[in-house]
Design an enzyme around this catalytic site. Structure first.
Site, PDB file in Angstrom:
ATOM      1  N   ASN A   1       0.923  -1.020   0.012  1.00  0.00           N
ATOM      2  CA  ASN A   1       0.184  -0.403   0.526  1.00  0.00           C
ATOM      3  C   ASN A   1       0.792   1.177   0.259  1.00  0.00           C
ATOM      4  O   ASN A   1       1.858   1.743   0.877  1.00  0.00           O
ATOM      5  CB  ASN A   1      -1.060   0.291   1.382  1.00  0.00           C
ATOM      6  CG  ASN A   1      -1.715   1.164   1.399  1.00  0.00           C
ATOM      7  OD1 ASN A   1      -1.526   2.114   0.666  1.00  0.00           O
ATOM      8  ND2 ASN A   1      -2.482   1.008   2.508  1.00  0.00           N
TER       9      ASN A   1
ATOM     10  N   LYS B   1      -0.068   4.338   0.194  1.00  0.00           N
ATOM     11  CA  LYS B   1      -1.160   5.599   1.144  1.00  0.00           C
ATOM     12  C   LYS B   1      -0.161   6.548   0.574  1.00  0.00           C
ATOM     13  O   LYS B   1      -0.259   7.122  -0.417  1.00  0.00           O
ATOM     14  CB  LYS B   1       0.043   5.282   2.328  1.00  0.00           C
ATOM     15  CG  LYS B   1      -0.087   3.806   3.185  1.00  0.00           C
ATOM     16  CD  LYS B   1      -0.009   3.806   4.480  1.00  0.00           C
ATOM     17  CE  LYS B   1       0.053   2.322   5.162  1.00  0.00           C
ATOM     18  NZ  LYS B   1       0.103   3.018   6.182  1.00  0.00           N
TER      19      LYS B   1
ATOM     20  N   HIS C   1     -10.096   1.057   4.813  1.00  0.00           N
ATOM     21  CA  HIS C   1      -8.254   0.379   5.721  1.00  0.00           C
ATOM     22  C   HIS C   1      -8.634   1.752   7.022  1.00  0.00           C
ATOM     23  O   HIS C   1      -9.691   2.394   6.739  1.00  0.00           O
ATOM     24  CB  HIS C   1      -7.321   1.023   4.810  1.00  0.00           C
ATOM     25  CG  HIS C   1      -6.067   1.016   4.861  1.00  0.00           C
ATOM     26  ND1 HIS C   1      -5.552   1.906   6.208  1.00  0.00           N
ATOM     27  CD2 HIS C   1      -5.111  -0.508   4.866  1.00  0.00           C
ATOM     28  CE1 HIS C   1      -4.616   1.760   6.144  1.00  0.00           C
ATOM     29  NE2 HIS C   1      -4.156   0.517   5.402  1.00  0.00           N
TER      30      HIS C   1
ATOM     31  N   GLU D   1      -5.267  -6.200  10.113  1.00  0.00           N
ATOM     32  CA  GLU D   1      -4.803  -5.074  10.948  1.00  0.00           C
ATOM     33  C   GLU D   1      -4.666  -4.641  12.041  1.00  0.00           C
ATOM     34  O   GLU D   1      -5.386  -3.841  12.107  1.00  0.00           O
ATOM     35  CB  GLU D   1      -4.263  -4.385  10.147  1.00  0.00           C
ATOM     36  CG  GLU D   1      -3.906  -4.723   7.947  1.00  0.00           C
ATOM     37  CD  GLU D   1      -3.433  -3.680   7.252  1.00  0.00           C
ATOM     38  OE1 GLU D   1      -2.296  -3.603   7.057  1.00  0.00           O
ATOM     39  OE2 GLU D   1      -3.989  -1.982   6.845  1.00  0.00           O
TER      40      GLU D   1
ATOM     41  N   ILE E   1       0.145  -0.776  13.110  1.00  0.00           N
ATOM     42  CA  ILE E   1       0.037   0.063  11.561  1.00  0.00           C
ATOM     43  C   ILE E   1       1.499   0.806  11.867  1.00  0.00           C
ATOM     44  O   ILE E   1       1.397   1.934  12.587  1.00  0.00           O
ATOM     45  CB  ILE E   1      -1.022   0.703  11.058  1.00  0.00           C
ATOM     46  CG1 ILE E   1      -1.805  -0.269  10.946  1.00  0.00           C
ATOM     47  CG2 ILE E   1      -1.129   1.017   9.692  1.00  0.00           C
ATOM     48  CD1 ILE E   1      -3.317  -0.034  10.387  1.00  0.00           C
TER      49      ILE E   1
ATOM     50  N   GLY F   1       3.220  -3.639  10.413  1.00  0.00           N
ATOM     51  CA  GLY F   1       4.539  -3.537  11.088  1.00  0.00           C
ATOM     52  C   GLY F   1       5.103  -4.905  10.560  1.00  0.00           C
ATOM     53  O   GLY F   1       6.717  -5.523  11.506  1.00  0.00           O
TER      54      GLY F   1
ATOM     55  N   ALA G   1       3.031  -1.587   4.015  1.00  0.00           N
ATOM     56  CA  ALA G   1       3.709  -0.469   3.752  1.00  0.00           C
ATOM     57  C   ALA G   1       4.414   0.268   3.815  1.00  0.00           C
ATOM     58  O   ALA G   1       5.698   0.057   2.972  1.00  0.00           O
ATOM     59  CB  ALA G   1       2.421   0.478   3.525  1.00  0.00           C
ATOM     60  N   SER G   2       4.609   0.559   4.850  1.00  0.00           N
ATOM     61  CA  SER G   2       6.263   1.756   5.090  1.00  0.00           C
ATOM     62  C   SER G   2       7.641   1.128   4.938  1.00  0.00           C
ATOM     63  O   SER G   2       8.640   1.429   4.745  1.00  0.00           O
ATOM     64  CB  SER G   2       6.487   2.107   6.872  1.00  0.00           C
ATOM     65  OG  SER G   2       5.797   1.118   7.894  1.00  0.00           O
TER      66      SER G   2
END
Ligand code: G3P
Length: 231
Positions: A18, A20, A102, A150, A155, A190, A211-212
């Site tokens: 994602n 984002k 989300h 999630e 997150i 995470g 994502a991150s």
């Protein structure tokens, strides 16, 4: 090339990245990241997909060989809904489907149901995001194409759902299996490395939403190559 529904249906296990609204996640930079995902997906024969900004759906869907998802869609019909994301427009964009609800774009249950139903009518895949086992159960009854559980507090953090809350993955999978075993359960929050991925899969998950760990990395290719070893 636009990716077809049939490719996606056989596409498990999967990692959905994602993008984002990260600085690195839109326009040319987001495209370059998705291109890396495309190369890895072809070279290693693994399923990688991206959930991208509505603005980038057409460009990415037209020019990449990985499935492209919207990050959000509104369960509306044609008419006066200024600023809303029309399901028909997402289908026209070439996206294969959309995330729904989300944690950063939450909807009420009525809107979730309307969105899933509109997407079904149009042949768009839905990945319904849920925060816990209870929501996952409730969501499974709406028959989305996939669920992604999630825990919101994890997150964007350093500790993965696989390490901090393995029971959420295991119990979500078992709850969904009792309601509709056809719905794959993904998980996220995470997730950073292959150990997180393989643990999630060993708990019954069929994929990862993350994502991150990828988008903010200075070495996304390296991170992705590591992550796919866990599939
Ligand atoms: O949509 C994926 C997401 O919410 C998890 O984010 O940064 O924890 O991988 P992250």
């Amino acid at each position: 090339m636009r990716v077809s529904w049939d490719i996606m249906r056989d596409g498990l296990p999967i990692i959905i990245v994602n993008l984002k609204t990260y600085e690195q996640g839109y326009g040319a930079d987001g495209f370059d990241l998705c291109k890396i995902m495309e190369e890895i997906s072809i070279e290693h024969n693994v399923n990688l997909a991206a959930a991208v900004s509505a603005i980038d759906l057409v460009d990415y869907s037209d020019n990449l060989k990985i499935p492209i998802f919207a990050q959000h869609i509104d369960g509306i019909n044609y008419g006066s809904h200024t600023g809303s994301i029309l399901p028909e427009a997402v289908r026209y964009s070439g996206a294969i489907g959309t995330l729904v609800n989300h944690a950063e774009c939450q909807m009420n249950w009525e809107d979730i149901e309307a969105t899933i139903n509109r997407c079904r009518e149009l042949g768009l895949l839905t990945v319904l995001c849920t925060a816990d086992v209870e929501a996952t159960k409730r969501g499974a009854a709406l028959n989305p194409d996939m669920l992604a559980v999630e825990p919101p507090e994890l997150i964007g953090g350093e500790i993965s759902v696989s390490s901090a809350k393995p029971e959420v993955i295991r119990d979500s999978v078992s709850a969904v299996n009792q309601i509709n075993p056809e719905i794959p359960v993904l998980c996220g929050a995470g997730v950073k490395d292959q150990a997180d991925v393989s643990k999630a899969l060993s708990l019954g998950s069929q994929g990862i939403l993350l994502a991150s760990g990828v988008v903010k990395s200075s070495e996304p290719r390296k991170v992705l190559i590591d992550l796919i070893q866990g599939l």
